[in-house]
Write a protein that holds these residues in place. Sequence first.
Motif, short mmCIF file in Angstrom:
data_model
loop_
_atom_site.label_atom_id
_atom_site.label_comp_id
_atom_site.label_asym_id
_atom_site.label_seq_id
_atom_site.Cartn_x
_atom_site.Cartn_y
_atom_site.Cartn_z
N PRO A 1 -3.85 -1.96 -0.23
CA PRO A 1 -4.02 -3.05 -1.21
C PRO A 1 -4.28 -2.53 -2.62
CG PRO A 1 -5.28 -3.50 0.78
CD PRO A 1 -4.80 -2.09 0.90
N ALA A 2 -4.98 -1.41 -2.72
CA ALA A 2 -5.29 -0.88 -4.04
C ALA A 2 -4.03 -0.44 -4.78
CB ALA A 2 -6.27 0.30 -3.92
N LEU A 3 -3.01 0.03 -4.04
CA LEU A 3 -1.80 0.53 -4.68
C LEU A 3 -0.69 -0.51 -4.70
CD1 LEU A 3 -0.40 2.94 -5.98
CD2 LEU A 3 0.34 3.68 -3.73
N LEU A 4 -0.57 -1.31 -3.64
CA LEU A 4 0.55 -2.23 -3.52
C LEU A 4 0.25 -3.62 -4.05
CD1 LEU A 4 1.73 -1.31 0.10
CD2 LEU A 4 2.40 -0.28 -2.08
N GLY A 5 -1.02 -4.00 -4.09
CA GLY A 5 -1.36 -5.36 -4.50
C GLY A 5 -1.66 -5.48 -5.98
N PRO A 6 -2.08 -6.70 -6.41
CA PRO A 6 -2.44 -6.91 -7.82
C PRO A 6 -3.69 -6.12 -8.18
CG PRO A 6 -3.03 -8.81 -6.46
CD PRO A 6 -2.28 -7.87 -5.57
N PRO A 7 -3.90 -5.87 -9.48
CA PRO A 7 -3.24 -6.50 -10.62
C PRO A 7 -1.89 -5.90 -10.98
CG PRO A 7 -4.94 -5.01 -11.40
CD PRO A 7 -5.05 -5.02 -9.90
N GLY A 8 -1.52 -4.78 -10.41
CA GLY A 8 -0.22 -4.20 -10.71
C GLY A 8 0.88 -4.85 -9.91
N ARG A 9 2.08 -4.26 -10.01
CA ARG A 9 3.25 -4.75 -9.30
C ARG A 9 3.99 -3.55 -8.74
NH1 ARG A 9 8.05 -8.40 -12.07
NH2 ARG A 9 8.90 -9.34 -10.16
N SER A 10 4.34 -3.60 -7.44
CA SER A 10 4.94 -2.44 -6.78
C SER A 10 6.27 -2.82 -6.15
CB SER A 10 4.00 -1.89 -5.71
OG SER A 10 2.82 -1.36 -6.30
N PHE A 11 7.18 -1.83 -6.15
CA PHE A 11 8.52 -2.01 -5.59
C PHE A 11 8.85 -0.85 -4.66
CE2 PHE A 11 8.31 -3.81 -9.83
CZ PHE A 11 8.80 -5.09 -9.65
N ALA A 12 9.54 -1.15 -3.57
CA ALA A 12 10.01 -0.13 -2.64
C ALA A 12 11.51 0.02 -2.77
CB ALA A 12 9.64 -0.52 -1.21
N LEU A 13 11.97 1.27 -2.83
CA LEU A 13 13.40 1.55 -2.90
C LEU A 13 13.71 2.59 -1.83
CD1 LEU A 13 12.14 1.67 -6.11
CD2 LEU A 13 14.56 1.19 -6.51
N CYS A 14 14.50 2.22 -0.84
CA CYS A 14 14.84 3.13 0.25
C CYS A 14 16.35 3.19 0.43
CB CYS A 14 14.19 2.68 1.56
SG CYS A 14 12.54 3.37 1.79
N ALA A 15 16.87 4.40 0.60
CA ALA A 15 18.30 4.58 0.82
C ALA A 15 18.69 4.02 2.18
CB ALA A 15 18.66 6.06 0.73
N PRO A 16 19.93 3.55 2.33
CA PRO A 16 20.39 3.10 3.64
C PRO A 16 20.30 4.23 4.66
CG PRO A 16 21.92 2.42 1.92
CD PRO A 16 20.94 3.35 1.28
N ALA A 17 20.12 3.86 5.93
CA ALA A 17 19.99 4.86 6.98
C ALA A 17 21.30 5.62 7.16
CB ALA A 17 19.60 4.19 8.30
N VAL A 18 21.19 6.93 7.40
CA VAL A 18 22.33 7.77 7.73
C VAL A 18 22.10 8.33 9.12
CG1 VAL A 18 23.68 9.79 7.11
CG2 VAL A 18 22.69 8.38 5.31
N THR A 19 22.90 7.91 10.06
CA THR A 19 22.68 8.32 11.44
C THR A 19 23.79 9.26 11.90
OG1 THR A 19 23.91 6.40 12.25
CG2 THR A 19 21.53 6.16 11.99
N GLY A 20 23.50 9.97 12.99
CA GLY A 20 24.51 10.85 13.58
C GLY A 20 24.85 12.02 12.70
N GLY A 21 26.07 12.50 12.83
CA GLY A 21 26.49 13.70 12.12
C GLY A 21 27.33 13.42 10.90
#
Length: 447
Positions: A62-82
């Motif tokens: 909560p201290a990092l993801l919640g208010p008073p700030g604003r947080s965003f997650a950016l994750c690359a699409p999964a790459v599976t197999g070879g």
Amino acid sequence: MASRIRPLLRRLQGPRWSRSGTCSSAMAPPRCFALELPDCSLAHFALEDPGAAGAHQDPRLPALLGPPGRSFALCAPAVTGGDCGARVQAARVQQQLQLQLRKGEPFQRCQLHRLLGYSPGEPAAGARHGFLLHDPRAGPDTWGALLQVLGACPEPARPNLGEFEADASGELWLRLWALHGDAQRQVSCARVVPVPAPPVHPVVLDLPSSAVFPDRDAARAVLEECTPFIPEAQAVLNLVDQCPKQLRKGQFPVIVIEGLDATGKTTVTQSISEALGAVLLQSPPSCIGHWRKIFDDEPNIIRRAFYSLGNYIVASEIAEASTRSPVIVDRYWHSTATYAIATEVSGGLQHLPPAHDPVYQWPQDLLRPDLVVLLTVSPEERVKRLQGRGLEKTREEAELEANSIFRQKVELSYRRMENPACHVVDASPSREEVLQAVAHLIRASCY
């Protein structure tokens, strides 16, 4: 916030949501995340895992993801197999995204943290690399700037975008958005639930396909994907293809000297090679060494493939030279592997692959030395030796100086290497004492 979120959940297409906010039709295991914090610890959380709700608390989230700030997650699409090409493309997009998120307003006022997505119980799914962007001021321009940066990413490898919010009761939620051209569509909204750390770091199973390549063909496949945009990659491949795959060492011993910069490797390798009348080689070899800067600026998967293939070129030189005289090698496979492990595995020492993990094993198709010597000095002594050298630092050398945790991860990875293991020599005493210690090891192990 709750009054905005719950009506929205009922309007979303896709899985149906119950009154408690949980997804009633989700059968797959919840997707989990590992967030690297400034102290190099990891905070783990899942999206809508009712079984874990209340079972594990983590006040850091909560201290990092919640208010008073604003947080965003950016994750690359999964790459599976070879799919090596997809891994290379995703890594390049990830690197470009990191560069964009570190420069210009509003990103310069934000904090950037490494974020990994993973699916417990589904090792084939692999880890999804990404970032958490925290804006302590919650500026309205951050969202627009993020959309502009993500819109420039190629769609197959475009990172997913999530936005963290807290409701009136203090519960954290993550809205997930799909980006199509200039349009954004919210696809889900899930509660953020702290969970315990998994037994093994999420990236460990990915290391053989992304950083610590188990054989020449695995590293070669990566550089093959790079030939359209790195002309030097084809030149490296041409040199590798000239090296026989089946190599045998000659009758003379092969000794590798490993260690961080400023541990005395140059002094020891030169002095020992002169004393033994040995051939002195180094990895990467001189025939590709002038391309190091080019590959050092590339993502880790490409950089590691370059250094890995350099070891196979050196192996060909070792095989020929060891028929005539002893051979001293300045760094070899252990160096390539340890830096790769320390870079890829986020968090502190406790998150490294456990001792005896296959990632610490020498590749079966790479010529093996008779002895590997690891030179070590205290951090204080090393800093003192580095001062005044005036040499251009690699990205990793700068990281070693700025991040003591990274340095410790490199050193511990060295000590966990097996078959052959590293013989540690304290390089803090005088030059003569260090040379005597190394000479004693060589006599005991090779003669």
